[in-house]
Motif scaffolding. Structure first.
Motif, PDB file in Angstrom:
ATOM      1  N   LEU A  22       0.811  -1.221   0.000  1.00  0.00           N
ATOM      2  CA  LEU A  22       0.000   0.000   0.000  1.00  0.00           C
ATOM      3  C   LEU A  22       0.848   1.277   0.000  1.00  0.00           C
ATOM      4  O   LEU A  22       0.338   2.351  -0.297  1.00  0.00           O
ATOM      5  CB  LEU A  22      -0.943   0.012   1.211  1.00  0.00           C
ATOM      6  N   ALA A  27      -1.737   5.061   0.486  1.00  0.00           N
ATOM      7  CA  ALA A  27      -1.297   5.053   1.885  1.00  0.00           C
ATOM      8  C   ALA A  27       0.007   5.812   2.096  1.00  0.00           C
ATOM      9  O   ALA A  27       0.215   6.383   3.165  1.00  0.00           O
ATOM     10  CB  ALA A  27      -1.160   3.614   2.388  1.00  0.00           C
ATOM     11  N   TYR A  33      -2.772   8.480   6.381  1.00  0.00           N
ATOM     12  CA  TYR A  33      -2.606   7.040   6.181  1.00  0.00           C
ATOM     13  C   TYR A  33      -1.272   6.553   6.735  1.00  0.00           C
ATOM     14  O   TYR A  33      -1.161   5.411   7.160  1.00  0.00           O
ATOM     15  CB  TYR A  33      -2.804   6.679   4.715  1.00  0.00           C
ATOM     16  N   ARG A  44      -5.310  -1.861   5.968  1.00  0.00           N
ATOM     17  CA  ARG A  44      -5.661  -2.818   4.907  1.00  0.00           C
ATOM     18  C   ARG A  44      -7.180  -2.868   4.724  1.00  0.00           C
ATOM     19  O   ARG A  44      -7.682  -2.842   3.607  1.00  0.00           O
ATOM     20  CB  ARG A  44      -5.122  -4.201   5.269  1.00  0.00           C
ATOM     21  N   TRP A  46      -9.280  -0.580   5.471  1.00  0.00           N
ATOM     22  CA  TRP A  46      -9.738   0.747   5.092  1.00  0.00           C
ATOM     23  C   TRP A  46      -9.742   0.950   3.578  1.00  0.00           C
ATOM     24  O   TRP A  46     -10.588   1.679   3.044  1.00  0.00           O
ATOM     25  CB  TRP A  46      -8.811   1.773   5.742  1.00  0.00           C
ATOM     26  N   ALA A  47      -8.809   0.336   2.887  1.00  0.00           N
ATOM     27  CA  ALA A  47      -8.579   0.605   1.461  1.00  0.00           C
ATOM     28  C   ALA A  47      -9.831   0.478   0.590  1.00  0.00           C
ATOM     29  O   ALA A  47     -10.122   1.390  -0.192  1.00  0.00           O
ATOM     30  CB  ALA A  47      -7.444  -0.273   0.942  1.00  0.00           C
ATOM     31  N   ARG A  50     -12.330   3.278   1.377  1.00  0.00           N
ATOM     32  CA  ARG A  50     -11.773   4.544   0.894  1.00  0.00           C
ATOM     33  C   ARG A  50     -12.029   4.688  -0.606  1.00  0.00           C
ATOM     34  O   ARG A  50     -12.414   5.755  -1.077  1.00  0.00           O
ATOM     35  CB  ARG A  50     -10.279   4.600   1.174  1.00  0.00           C
ATOM     36  N   GLN A  51     -11.828   3.617  -1.339  1.00  0.00           N
ATOM     37  CA  GLN A  51     -12.054   3.668  -2.788  1.00  0.00           C
ATOM     38  C   GLN A  51     -13.485   4.114  -3.094  1.00  0.00           C
ATOM     39  O   GLN A  51     -13.713   4.965  -3.942  1.00  0.00           O
ATOM     40  CB  GLN A  51     -11.777   2.303  -3.432  1.00  0.00           C
TER      41      GLN A  51
END
Length: 184
Positions: A22, A27, A33, A44, A46-47, A50-51
């Motif tokens: 990331l 990140a 981040y 991990r 969160w990704a 977030r997208q």
């Protein structure tokens, strides 16, 4: 009594192996981040959210920035406010419009007043009224209304993290606002 942990943004050299993949992406770009990387499992997880919230929201970029700015203001998060002043400007929001998001909804443009009022309801009532749900749905659809709720929740978590950790505003954002302070 033990002392609070150091949650300073993590430098590349100390980046956790568990989220090494990331670092070259989102990140590694922002202090928020780099702070969250103290909890690699959280970062991990969160990704993907977030997208959706940041990139794929049904609100669109400008409305999303209105939600985020009002949320950052409600949380007293200088980091979120500063970062999203810059992002809102990039989306075409005027300084007058951005500055109004710190004030009473009655002083805002009607659409911003509806959106900011919805954020205020979520903080104050912990729910959107039936009237606000109907008005938001007419403006942005059901998915947009749900994305507004998710955006407030997402940025609330970030605001709590940033405020607790004392995460510094990223250098490029601080410089941009020093060169061109928010008017109004």
């Amino acid at each position: 009594m033990s002392s609070a942990p150091d949650l300073s943004p993590i430098a590349d050299a100390d980046w956790p192996e568990a989220v090494a993949d990331l670092l070259p992406g989102f990140a590694g770009q922002l202090n928020v981040y780099r702070t969250m990387a103290h909890g690699p499992d959280l970062l991990r997880a969160w990704a993907p959210l977030r997208q959706h919230v940041v990139k794929d929201t049904a609100l669109g970029p400008a409305r999303s920035e209105v939600v985020i700015l009002r949320t950052g203001h409600a949380l007293g998060s200088p980091y979120e406010w500063a970062h999203h002043v810059v992002r809102a400007r990039a989306c075409g929001l005027s300084d007058r419009r951005i500055a109004a998001l710190r004030g009473p909804v009655e002083a805002m443009e009607p659409e911003d007043a509806l959106i900011a009022g919805a954020v205020d309801e979520l903080f104050g009532r912990k729910a959107l009224s039936q009237d606000t749900q109907a008005r938001l749905t007419a403006l942005v659809g059901v998915q947009g209304m749900l994305d507004l709720i998710a955006t407030v929740g997402f940025y609330s978590v970030l605001g709590y993290l940033l405020n607790s950790a004392g995460t510094p505003i990223d250098h490029d954002i601080a410089e941009a606002l020093e060169r061109d302070p928010l008017e109004g």
